[in-house]
Design a protein around this motif. Sequence first.
Motif, mmCIF file in Angstrom:
data_model
loop_
_atom_site.group_PDB
_atom_site.id
_atom_site.type_symbol
_atom_site.label_atom_id
_atom_site.label_comp_id
_atom_site.label_asym_id
_atom_site.label_seq_id
_atom_site.Cartn_x
_atom_site.Cartn_y
_atom_site.Cartn_z
ATOM 1 N N LEU A 1 0.548 -1.031 0.221
ATOM 2 C CA LEU A 1 0.090 -0.150 -0.003
ATOM 3 C C LEU A 1 0.894 1.086 0.315
ATOM 4 O O LEU A 1 1.066 2.858 -0.511
ATOM 5 N N ASP A 2 2.134 0.539 0.713
ATOM 6 C CA ASP A 2 2.828 2.541 0.279
ATOM 7 C C ASP A 2 3.312 3.465 -0.486
ATOM 8 O O ASP A 2 2.822 4.791 -0.446
ATOM 9 N N PRO A 3 3.138 2.978 -2.521
ATOM 10 C CA PRO A 3 3.086 3.717 -3.004
ATOM 11 C C PRO A 3 1.117 4.348 -3.217
ATOM 12 O O PRO A 3 1.413 5.791 -3.799
ATOM 13 N N HIS A 4 0.037 3.767 -3.212
ATOM 14 C CA HIS A 4 -0.993 4.585 -3.017
ATOM 15 C C HIS A 4 -1.298 5.198 -1.108
ATOM 16 O O HIS A 4 -2.050 6.386 -1.644
ATOM 17 N N TYR A 5 -0.698 4.524 -0.442
ATOM 18 C CA TYR A 5 -0.469 6.220 0.974
ATOM 19 C C TYR A 5 -0.144 7.121 0.208
ATOM 20 O O TYR A 5 -0.670 8.380 0.377
ATOM 21 N N THR A 6 1.171 7.333 -0.577
ATOM 22 C CA THR A 6 1.712 8.503 -0.620
ATOM 23 C C THR A 6 1.408 9.116 -1.686
ATOM 24 O O THR A 6 1.400 10.297 -1.250
ATOM 25 N N ALA A 7 0.593 8.257 -2.808
ATOM 26 C CA ALA A 7 -0.075 9.459 -3.641
ATOM 27 C C ALA A 7 -1.409 10.287 -3.019
ATOM 28 O O ALA A 7 -1.154 11.255 -3.904
ATOM 29 N N LEU A 8 -1.960 9.382 -2.218
ATOM 30 C CA LEU A 8 -3.143 10.427 -2.031
ATOM 31 C C LEU A 8 -2.720 10.837 -0.643
ATOM 32 O O LEU A 8 -3.373 12.320 -0.901
ATOM 33 N N GLU A 9 -0.965 11.208 0.051
ATOM 34 C CA GLU A 9 -1.067 11.835 0.758
ATOM 35 C C GLU A 9 -0.684 13.002 0.604
ATOM 36 O O GLU A 9 -1.268 13.997 0.814
ATOM 37 N N GLN A 10 0.101 12.829 -0.747
ATOM 38 C CA GLN A 10 0.673 14.183 -1.324
ATOM 39 C C GLN A 10 -0.438 14.508 -2.722
ATOM 40 O O GLN A 10 -0.992 16.528 -2.410
ATOM 41 N N LEU A 11 -1.253 13.777 -2.853
ATOM 42 C CA LEU A 11 -2.826 14.101 -3.779
ATOM 43 C C LEU A 11 -3.261 16.061 -2.768
ATOM 44 O O LEU A 11 -4.260 16.802 -2.663
ATOM 45 N N PHE A 12 -3.994 14.941 -1.124
ATOM 46 C CA PHE A 12 -4.741 15.943 -0.274
ATOM 47 C C PHE A 12 -4.049 16.825 0.364
ATOM 48 O O PHE A 12 -4.678 17.375 0.990
ATOM 49 N N GLU A 13 -2.815 16.552 0.374
ATOM 50 C CA GLU A 13 -1.665 17.336 1.148
ATOM 51 C C GLU A 13 -2.078 17.825 2.319
ATOM 52 O O GLU A 13 -2.501 18.631 3.273
ATOM 53 N N VAL A 14 -2.224 16.156 3.454
ATOM 54 C CA VAL A 14 -2.210 15.823 4.204
ATOM 55 C C VAL A 14 -0.992 16.724 5.288
ATOM 56 O O VAL A 14 -0.500 16.350 4.462
ATOM 57 N N ARG A 15 -1.199 17.086 6.433
ATOM 58 C CA ARG A 15 0.011 17.603 6.997
ATOM 59 C C ARG A 15 0.184 16.603 8.470
ATOM 60 O O ARG A 15 -0.365 15.810 8.816
ATOM 61 N N GLY A 16 1.388 16.336 8.522
ATOM 62 C CA GLY A 16 2.432 15.395 9.681
ATOM 63 C C GLY A 16 3.983 15.694 9.829
ATOM 64 O O GLY A 16 4.310 16.221 8.789
ATOM 65 N N ALA A 17 4.353 15.487 10.569
ATOM 66 C CA ALA A 17 5.090 15.243 11.234
ATOM 67 C C ALA A 17 6.479 13.415 10.567
ATOM 68 O O ALA A 17 5.319 12.862 10.743
ATOM 69 N N ARG A 18 7.075 13.539 10.502
ATOM 70 C CA ARG A 18 7.821 12.111 10.799
ATOM 71 C C ARG A 18 8.537 11.972 11.908
ATOM 72 O O ARG A 18 9.706 12.641 12.437
ATOM 73 N N ASP A 19 7.952 10.820 12.127
ATOM 74 C CA ASP A 19 8.189 10.469 13.859
ATOM 75 C C ASP A 19 9.540 8.962 13.870
ATOM 76 O O ASP A 19 9.367 8.921 14.960
ATOM 77 N N GLY A 20 9.337 8.531 12.995
ATOM 78 C CA GLY A 20 10.238 7.452 13.444
ATOM 79 C C GLY A 20 9.747 6.133 13.892
ATOM 80 O O GLY A 20 10.845 5.954 14.287
ATOM 81 N N LEU A 21 8.314 6.051 13.561
ATOM 82 C CA LEU A 21 7.879 4.674 15.189
ATOM 83 C C LEU A 21 7.473 3.916 13.962
ATOM 84 O O LEU A 21 7.163 3.909 13.213
ATOM 85 N N LYS A 22 7.688 2.896 14.680
ATOM 86 C CA LYS A 22 7.842 1.267 13.313
ATOM 87 C C LYS A 22 5.981 1.111 13.435
ATOM 88 O O LYS A 22 6.211 0.194 13.071
ATOM 89 N N GLN A 23 5.560 1.237 15.280
ATOM 90 C CA GLN A 23 4.567 0.627 14.639
ATOM 91 C C GLN A 23 3.375 1.614 13.343
ATOM 92 O O GLN A 23 2.052 2.225 13.725
ATOM 93 N N LEU A 24 3.153 3.379 13.429
ATOM 94 C CA LEU A 24 3.051 3.674 12.958
ATOM 95 C C LEU A 24 3.598 4.575 11.805
ATOM 96 O O LEU A 24 4.203 5.094 11.778
ATOM 97 N N PRO A 25 4.443 3.313 10.408
ATOM 98 C CA PRO A 25 4.702 4.377 9.490
ATOM 99 C C PRO A 25 4.660 5.364 9.029
ATOM 100 O O PRO A 25 3.681 6.268 8.696
#
Length: 551
Positions: free
Chosen positions: A144-168
């Motif tokens: 699902l990673d490429p599809h998650y990425t495409a949608l996050e970029q399309l929707f311009e969602v906001r958030g940080a990169r936290d480096g958590l293994k339980q929450l990619p």
Amino acid sequence: MSLNPFEAIVIGSGATGGVAAMTLAEAGLHVLVVEAGPDRSASEALGSEPGNSFRRAEGLISGRHRRQVQHPGYWKQNPALYADERQYPYSTPDDQPFLWTQGRQVGGRSLTWGGITLRLSDYEFKGADHDGYGQNWPITHADLDPHYTALEQLFEVRGARDGLKQLPDGQMASALPFMPEEERFRELLTKERGLPFIHSRGFEAHQRQQTSNWPKSSSNGSSLQRALATGRVDILSNSMAECLEIDPAQERARSVVVVNRSSGERQRLDCNLVVICASTIATVRLLLQSEQQAQSMGFSDPSGQLGKGLMDHVSCCRFFTVPSETGRGATQQSDPSSTLSGAGSFFLPFGNTPETCAGRPFLRGYGIWGGINRFDPPWWLKRNPDRRLGFLIGHGEVLSDARNQVCLSQRCDPLDVPMPHISCQWRANEQAMVQHMQGTIEDCINVGGGVTTSLADQVHLPLVKPIVAKALSAQEDAPPPGYYIHEVGGAPMGSSEDNSVVDRWNRLWRCPNVLVVDGACWPSSGWQSPTLTMMAITRRACLAAVKPGCC
């Protein structure tokens, strides 16, 4: 509009329906989106005050919203976005209440969605590997990673990169800042307990503008809008999909039977591909009505799992106050971006890692969503104007259990379609999880310098206090299933037709031109907010369906 030149029919126009229509149309297909409710303008859908309050009062008095009134979103949005329960009825056992929130309009429940976008990790996709319960998903985060990425970029969602293994981590715009009171809360919890405390991920609060009245988090303001811009998408509104008709010789769906909500007229719409995005319970009802046990032209479900394993997130909530770091003024008036939203809030993402779950008296994991100074009433209404209001809501993974299910009732709705009968209740694992959540939340509030309170005790509104005090969000125990509006399951995906309803590409095993892509296809619930994953699954399945040989 001619109703039979379409190469694909998408049933439902919400978060997944919009993504399905967009993906298929941009691949060159002519698509019909079937929606049970009306097609409203933005002003009609979102409404305004005092009109929304008048409609809310009418909905309560008439009984149109007898159950849905329990959800907090009902009190801040246009109640017209919540379906008339008399027109879309369902039944439950007397001792198993279920609160089904229905969005029957173009845009569906995306118009009332909170806009939190969290990825699932392989601890959720492969949960059975860690504790032996239930079935693994037949896919991983990498799928699902490429599809998650495409949608996050399309929707311009906001958030940080936290480096958590339980929450990619995702590919997002910068996170919204914490409120000063949230920053202080974070410092104390990190120092005293070492807890993970992160910016929530998702959409900012919608601010109406002349150029874009639709919320970006709604399909109307994003995916469906983009689909319509291709010129290859039409919408058939006020038409409820009743069932599929299958060609028994070819084991393929040949038509969708729809019922016009105004006239009661039934039509058969022919197509080559059907994508079901009606929302979990409506999708399961449609599949049950389309299965061989309900009609001779139905599809075969060898697994016997159809309708079984309904899940929702189990939750509990506590309100609290902390000293104000920003004076008495309403922050949201001076800074609208500080309003509570998918991006304007925080998470304690404990998750489902083996280390976190070790020694607990229950299986699987949970997270805690919170916010402080995101929805304060005016200072002159507050009993203590020098303190800010906060909340913590735990929501945890519910185990798939065959006893929690949807079946067809013997009773019919006003269109003479069998209505769903929902049997679902919290069991021992969920009850143990809620007790643990409550202890964690109370500890966080104490360590973070807060004082637990009730929402009703924070305002000088004697007439409102009895209503607020009875709200499910104010109760000590977990609200009943359905309350959190994260229902999934009932047509699980899997690696074999012996134990699942759809395959890893979301195709019905015995009817591969039908895709089930909304929450119904989930074999387990995870703890994260599910909508982004539903949309990623939809994009993946639709792209595979239009690229022969890729799956």
